[in-house]
Design a protein around this motif. Structure first.
Motif, PDB file in Angstrom:
ATOM      1  N   PHE A 192      52.016  33.248 -12.800  1.00 49.11           N
ATOM      2  CA  PHE A 192      51.378  32.151 -13.506  1.00 49.11           C
ATOM      3  C   PHE A 192      50.697  31.148 -12.582  1.00 49.11           C
ATOM      4  N   GLU A 193      51.229  30.945 -11.405  1.00 49.01           N
ATOM      5  CA  GLU A 193      50.572  30.026 -10.465  1.00 49.01           C
ATOM      6  C   GLU A 193      49.223  30.591 -10.025  1.00 49.01           C
ATOM      7  N   LEU A 194      49.170  31.902  -9.798  1.00 49.18           N
ATOM      8  CA  LEU A 194      47.900  32.537  -9.443  1.00 49.18           C
ATOM      9  C   LEU A 194      46.922  32.439 -10.610  1.00 49.18           C
ATOM     10  N   LEU A 195      47.404  32.662 -11.838  1.00 47.23           N
ATOM     11  CA  LEU A 195      46.534  32.581 -13.006  1.00 47.23           C
ATOM     12  C   LEU A 195      45.982  31.170 -13.179  1.00 47.23           C
ATOM     13  N   ARG A 196      46.825  30.153 -12.964  1.00 53.55           N
ATOM     14  CA  ARG A 196      46.349  28.770 -13.048  1.00 53.55           C
ATOM     15  C   ARG A 196      45.240  28.516 -12.032  1.00 53.55           C
ATOM     16  N   LEU A 197      45.416  29.034 -10.840  1.00 52.56           N
ATOM     17  CA  LEU A 197      44.421  28.846  -9.787  1.00 52.56           C
ATOM     18  C   LEU A 197      43.102  29.508 -10.177  1.00 52.56           C
ATOM     19  N   LEU A 198      43.168  30.714 -10.711  1.00 54.34           N
ATOM     20  CA  LEU A 198      41.958  31.428 -11.117  1.00 54.34           C
ATOM     21  C   LEU A 198      41.279  30.734 -12.292  1.00 54.34           C
ATOM     22  N   GLY A 199      42.052  29.979 -13.051  1.00 52.54           N
ATOM     23  CA  GLY A 199      41.473  29.211 -14.154  1.00 52.54           C
ATOM     24  C   GLY A 199      40.559  28.097 -13.697  1.00 52.54           C
ATOM     25  N   THR A 200      40.671  27.686 -12.456  1.00 52.36           N
ATOM     26  CA  THR A 200      39.810  26.619 -11.926  1.00 52.36           C
ATOM     27  C   THR A 200      38.471  27.158 -11.429  1.00 52.36           C
ATOM     28  N   LEU A 201      38.339  28.479 -11.360  1.00 51.45           N
ATOM     29  CA  LEU A 201      37.105  29.078 -10.857  1.00 51.45           C
ATOM     30  C   LEU A 201      36.076  29.209 -11.972  1.00 51.45           C
ATOM     31  N   ARG A 202      34.849  29.451 -11.595  1.00 47.83           N
ATOM     32  CA  ARG A 202      33.792  29.809 -12.549  1.00 47.83           C
ATOM     33  C   ARG A 202      33.289  31.185 -12.147  1.00 47.83           C
ATOM     34  N   LYS A 203      34.216  32.135 -12.252  1.00 42.68           N
ATOM     35  CA  LYS A 203      33.970  33.505 -11.832  1.00 42.68           C
ATOM     36  C   LYS A 203      34.750  34.432 -12.760  1.00 42.68           C
ATOM     37  N   PRO A 204      34.170  35.574 -13.191  1.00 41.25           N
ATOM     38  CA  PRO A 204      34.881  36.475 -14.089  1.00 41.25           C
ATOM     39  C   PRO A 204      36.196  36.980 -13.489  1.00 41.25           C
ATOM     40  N   ILE A 205      37.195  37.102 -14.357  1.00 42.38           N
ATOM     41  CA  ILE A 205      38.512  37.601 -13.968  1.00 42.38           C
ATOM     42  C   ILE A 205      38.816  38.853 -14.787  1.00 42.38           C
ATOM     43  N   LEU A 206      39.155  39.934 -14.096  1.00 39.78           N
ATOM     44  CA  LEU A 206      39.570  41.170 -14.744  1.00 39.78           C
ATOM     45  C   LEU A 206      41.095  41.197 -14.734  1.00 39.78           C
ATOM     46  N   LEU A 207      41.693  41.058 -15.910  1.00 38.38           N
ATOM     47  CA  LEU A 207      43.144  40.910 -16.034  1.00 38.38           C
ATOM     48  C   LEU A 207      43.753  42.192 -16.572  1.00 38.38           C
ATOM     49  N   LYS A 208      44.567  42.854 -15.744  1.00 39.39           N
ATOM     50  CA  LYS A 208      45.204  44.099 -16.163  1.00 39.39           C
ATOM     51  C   LYS A 208      46.549  43.829 -16.842  1.00 39.39           C
ATOM     52  N   ARG A 209      46.834  44.651 -17.834  1.00 36.48           N
ATOM     53  CA  ARG A 209      48.105  44.562 -18.541  1.00 36.48           C
ATOM     54  C   ARG A 209      49.245  45.025 -17.636  1.00 36.48           C
ATOM     55  N   GLY A 210      50.353  44.330 -17.697  1.00 40.11           N
ATOM     56  CA  GLY A 210      51.508  44.688 -16.898  1.00 40.11           C
ATOM     57  C   GLY A 210      52.126  46.007 -17.322  1.00 40.11           C
ATOM     58  N   LEU A 211      52.941  46.572 -16.431  1.00 44.54           N
ATOM     59  CA  LEU A 211      53.522  47.894 -16.670  1.00 44.54           C
ATOM     60  C   LEU A 211      54.395  47.950 -17.913  1.00 44.54           C
ATOM     61  N   ALA A 212      55.025  46.832 -18.274  1.00 42.67           N
ATOM     62  CA  ALA A 212      55.944  46.831 -19.421  1.00 42.67           C
ATOM     63  C   ALA A 212      55.767  45.563 -20.247  1.00 42.67           C
TER      64      ALA A 212
END
Length: 342
Positions: A192-212
């Motif tokens: 979640f800390e990484l996701l919060r950081l990526l939320g501050t960018l203006r760049k596309p994010i490719l988010l993969k579903r977790g294994l489970a």
């Protein structure tokens, strides 16, 4: 909560309503469609007087949204989101189907440029390549790191293809400045800390579903990014862990239409990681296209037998060419328009 406006509301009425909602402490998300305009309320709506809002001249109806994800919810945003990748604006979503292709891991200049030229010739519009590789074994090849990014950028310059690569740690973000789209791998879906950081960018994010992880958990991870202001999120179904051992993972093909019902975000499929077997990439890619996926991400290696990472699931450039041609024949049948959507 969503506020549905009457058809063709007066601009002054809408502005007054938005101003009043802001004064009540709500963030708002407005979605303008051909048939109706929807205002999404983000915040604690438990004390909202629904009857008061419903009585306003411009308002047709007010409905509560029970799902915990708001920004990613199709109820807030009926129209499909279209994400543009790279300066050329390669579009994904809203009827724009794209194929992302390239090696699991960047291994050398010759390898990445050879593969980049081959996949572009076969119709790929975005180049993938791992510079940082999360591996189950600490002794396995972990990627070339900064050198891998530099080689990807060189391949981008040679071919004109925008590039996507996986980030593992926020500390590596400066290396991704010229990377067109950042991938969050399955193991980091709930970092979640990484996701919060990526939320501050203006760049596309490719988010993969977790294994489970459930689809709701995937959408909540997308919500972390979007809550920070970055709405350019692409979801990726890459197979989940089940009791089945015949394949590396089990591709949840039903996830594509379900996600399209729940969210306006683009959904792509990774048929390579889904099973870990190169011979299954073609039929699974075809299945993904047929049920309405917005794109594919496929691992392609010029010499899979000697690949340093995931060679068994990588297809050759020749095989990729056949897969791309096969998928194109299925696209006219792939539709996921929702009633009321645009």
């Amino acid at each position: 909560m969503i506020v549905i406006l009457k058809q063709n509301p007066k601009e002054a009425q809408v502005e007054r309503l938005l101003s009043w909602l802001k004064d009540q402490g709500f963030d708002t998300h407005i979605s303008v469609g051909k048939q109706q305009t929807i205002i999404g309320l983000i915040g604690d709506t438990t004390q909202v007087d629904i009857d008061l809002i419903r009585s306003l001249d411009a308002v047709e109806d007010v409905r509560r949204v029970t799902e915990p994800y708001k920004n990613a919810n199709r109820k807030f945003h009926p129209r499909d989101t279209v994400v543009e990748v790279g300066k050329a604006g390669v579009k994904i979503g809203g009827g724009n189907f794209q194929i992302i292709a390239g090696p699991c891991s960047v291994e050398s200049r010759e390898q990445i440029i050879t593969v980049a030229k081959a996949v572009k010739a076969s119709g790929a519009t975005i180049l993938r390549g791992g510079a940082f590789k999360p591996r189950t074994s600490p002794y396995a090849f972990q990627g070339l790191h900064a050198e891998g990014i530099e080689l990807l950028l060189e391949a981008k310059k040679e071919t004109g293809l925008p590039i996507v690569s996986e980030i593992m740690d926020g500390a590596h973000l400066p290396l991704f400045e010229e990377v067109d789209m950042i991938q969050v791998g399955a193991r980091n879906m709930q970092n979640f800390e990484l996701l919060r950081l990526l939320g501050t960018l203006r760049k596309p994010i490719l988010l993969k579903r977790g294994l489970a992880n459930t689809l709701e958990e995937l959408l909540m991870s997308a919500e972390y990014i979007m809550a920070g202001g970055n709405e350019d999120v692409i979801l990726c179904e890459r197979g989940i862990r089940t009791f089945e051992t015949a394949t590396r993972n089990t591709l949840d093909i039903s996830a594509i239409p379900v996600l399209h019902r729940l969210t306006h975000l683009p959904v792509i499929v990774d048929p390579s990681h889904a099973t870990g077997e190169s011979w299954l990439v073609d039929p699974l890619a075809a299945a993904a296209a047929a049920v309405g996926a917005d794109g594919l991400i496929i691992e392609v290696h010029n010499d899979p037998i000697h690949a340093l990472c995931d060679g068994a699931q990588s297809v050759t450039p020749e095989a990729f060419d056949r897969i791309a041609k096969h998928v194109q024949t299925l696209l006219p049948f792939a539709s996921h328009e929702e009633e009321g959507g645009e």
